[in-house]
Motif scaffolding. Structure first.
Motif, mmCIF file in Angstrom:
data_model
loop_
_atom_site.group_PDB
_atom_site.id
_atom_site.type_symbol
_atom_site.label_atom_id
_atom_site.label_comp_id
_atom_site.label_asym_id
_atom_site.label_seq_id
_atom_site.Cartn_x
_atom_site.Cartn_y
_atom_site.Cartn_z
ATOM 1 N N VAL A 189 -31.727 36.484 11.768
ATOM 2 C CA VAL A 189 -30.352 36.646 11.281
ATOM 3 C C VAL A 189 -29.470 35.505 11.796
ATOM 4 O O VAL A 189 -28.656 34.947 11.045
ATOM 5 N N HIS A 190 -29.660 35.124 13.064
ATOM 6 C CA HIS A 190 -28.888 34.021 13.646
ATOM 7 C C HIS A 190 -29.115 32.733 12.844
ATOM 8 O O HIS A 190 -28.158 32.072 12.435
ATOM 9 N N GLU A 191 -30.388 32.406 12.596
ATOM 10 C CA GLU A 191 -30.682 31.154 11.883
ATOM 11 C C GLU A 191 -30.227 31.238 10.429
ATOM 12 O O GLU A 191 -29.747 30.259 9.874
ATOM 13 N N THR A 193 -27.669 32.903 9.386
ATOM 14 C CA THR A 193 -26.208 32.778 9.415
ATOM 15 C C THR A 193 -25.809 31.303 9.455
ATOM 16 O O THR A 193 -24.780 30.911 8.899
ATOM 17 N N HIS A 194 -26.672 30.480 10.071
ATOM 18 C CA HIS A 194 -26.403 29.032 10.087
ATOM 19 C C HIS A 194 -26.451 28.430 8.683
ATOM 20 O O HIS A 194 -25.897 27.348 8.457
ATOM 21 N N LEU A 195 -27.119 29.102 7.753
ATOM 22 C CA LEU A 195 -27.127 28.601 6.377
ATOM 23 C C LEU A 195 -25.757 28.805 5.734
ATOM 24 O O LEU A 195 -25.422 28.178 4.738
ATOM 25 N N THR A 199 -22.278 25.611 12.552
ATOM 26 C CA THR A 199 -21.947 25.542 13.980
ATOM 27 C C THR A 199 -21.673 26.936 14.565
ATOM 28 O O THR A 199 -21.481 27.899 13.836
ATOM 29 N N HIS A 200 -21.645 27.004 15.884
ATOM 30 C CA HIS A 200 -21.373 28.278 16.565
ATOM 31 C C HIS A 200 -19.864 28.466 16.727
ATOM 32 O O HIS A 200 -19.383 28.673 17.831
ATOM 33 N N ASN A 201 -19.125 28.393 15.656
ATOM 34 C CA ASN A 201 -17.661 28.537 15.752
ATOM 35 C C ASN A 201 -17.263 30.008 15.580
ATOM 36 O O ASN A 201 -18.115 30.895 15.511
ATOM 37 N N ARG A 203 -16.055 31.491 13.053
ATOM 38 C CA ARG A 203 -16.515 32.042 11.773
ATOM 39 C C ARG A 203 -17.966 32.535 11.914
ATOM 40 O O ARG A 203 -18.324 33.610 11.414
ATOM 41 N N PHE A 204 -18.775 31.725 12.614
ATOM 42 C CA PHE A 204 -20.175 32.103 12.856
ATOM 43 C C PHE A 204 -20.249 33.428 13.617
ATOM 44 O O PHE A 204 -20.973 34.349 13.240
ATOM 45 N N ILE A 205 -19.476 33.527 14.704
ATOM 46 C CA ILE A 205 -19.455 34.748 15.518
ATOM 47 C C ILE A 205 -19.012 35.940 14.667
ATOM 48 O O ILE A 205 -19.601 37.027 14.728
HETATM 49 ZN ZN LIG Z 1 -27.504 28.741 16.537
#
Ligand SMILES: [Zn+2]
Length: 234
Positions: A189-191, A193-195, A199-201, A203-205
């Protein structure tokens, strides 16, 4: 340089900025500094970073280390977070691995080297992951409205996974086959979400909170579990 009980290795070279590194496993400290930086300036710099250095050293020390494997009978090996005891069985047939109750049975020729045993087991872990991942990708593709073009499973020294935003592919660390399945799902799910957000900004969180509200629990679980000493870096 020595500061209280702390030894700091100083390397002066032709660089513009000063760099500070703390290395696992003992927490060795090395500072790379420009030639024109004076000893006093360096001292002040290191003192200003003392709290950070101590924190990194503590992190290395608390990281539980998994002993290197010898591939002998009754040695512990983990599969999907569960502990199995290795049982070596001699055979003239091609190598085979089976899980029987609490045993991981490795059937191999008697003269098989340690390196070969390790390679056979690694290939088996990789195969386990390759079989588990497609269902997870499928499940999350529809929930996240994102498409994964390809996935790869490989040994990675420092990361659980990675993602290529442009090719729409994700990579997963072979070691994940040793962790609970929920941890693999979290990394998938983490990877993925990178699609949506490279970045880990914030919005990502926010997206992670929305897709998998308990993701921090799985992250901490992965950080808490033993990691292979020779394969771990920071
Ligand atoms: Zn990551």
């Amino acid at each position: 340089m020595k500061l209280n009980d702390l030894d700091v290795e100083i390397v002066q070279k032709n660089i513009k900025h000063v760099h500070l590194c703390v290395y696992p496993p003992e927490g060795r400290v090395k500072v790379s500094a420009p030639f024109n930086m004076t000893h006093d300036t360096l001292r002040v710099f290191v003192i200003s970073k003392l709290a950070w250095i101590k924190k990194q050293q503590l992190k290395f020390r608390s990281q539980e280390r998994e002993a290197p494997r010898e591939y002998i009978d009754r040695e512990s090996h983990y599969v999907w977070g569960k502990r199995y005891l290795l049982k070596i069985e001699e055979t003239e047939a091609p190598p085979k691995i089976e899980l029987k109750h609490n045993k991981l049975v490795l059937s191999i020729r008697s003269e098989t080297s340690q390196e070969r045993k390790q390679a056979i087991l690694e290939a088996w872990y990789r195969e386990n992951l390759k079989q588990a991942i497609p269902a997870l990708i499928e499940k999350w593709q529809s929930r996240m409205s994102v498409h994964v073009n390809r996935f790869y499973v490989q040994s990675m020294k420092t990361k659980w996974g990675s993602c290529s935003y442009h090719s729409g592919s994700i990579r997963l660390n072979t070691e994940l086959a040793k962790k609970p399945l929920a941890c693999l799902e979290y990394i998938v799910v983490h990877e993925m979400t990178h699609l949506l957000e490279p970045t880990h900004n914030s919005r990502f969180i926010g997206l992670m909170d929305q897709f998998m509200p308990k993701w921090r629990f799985y992250r901490d679980e992965l950080n808490r579990l033993p990691v292979r000493y020779e394969e771990w870096g920071y």
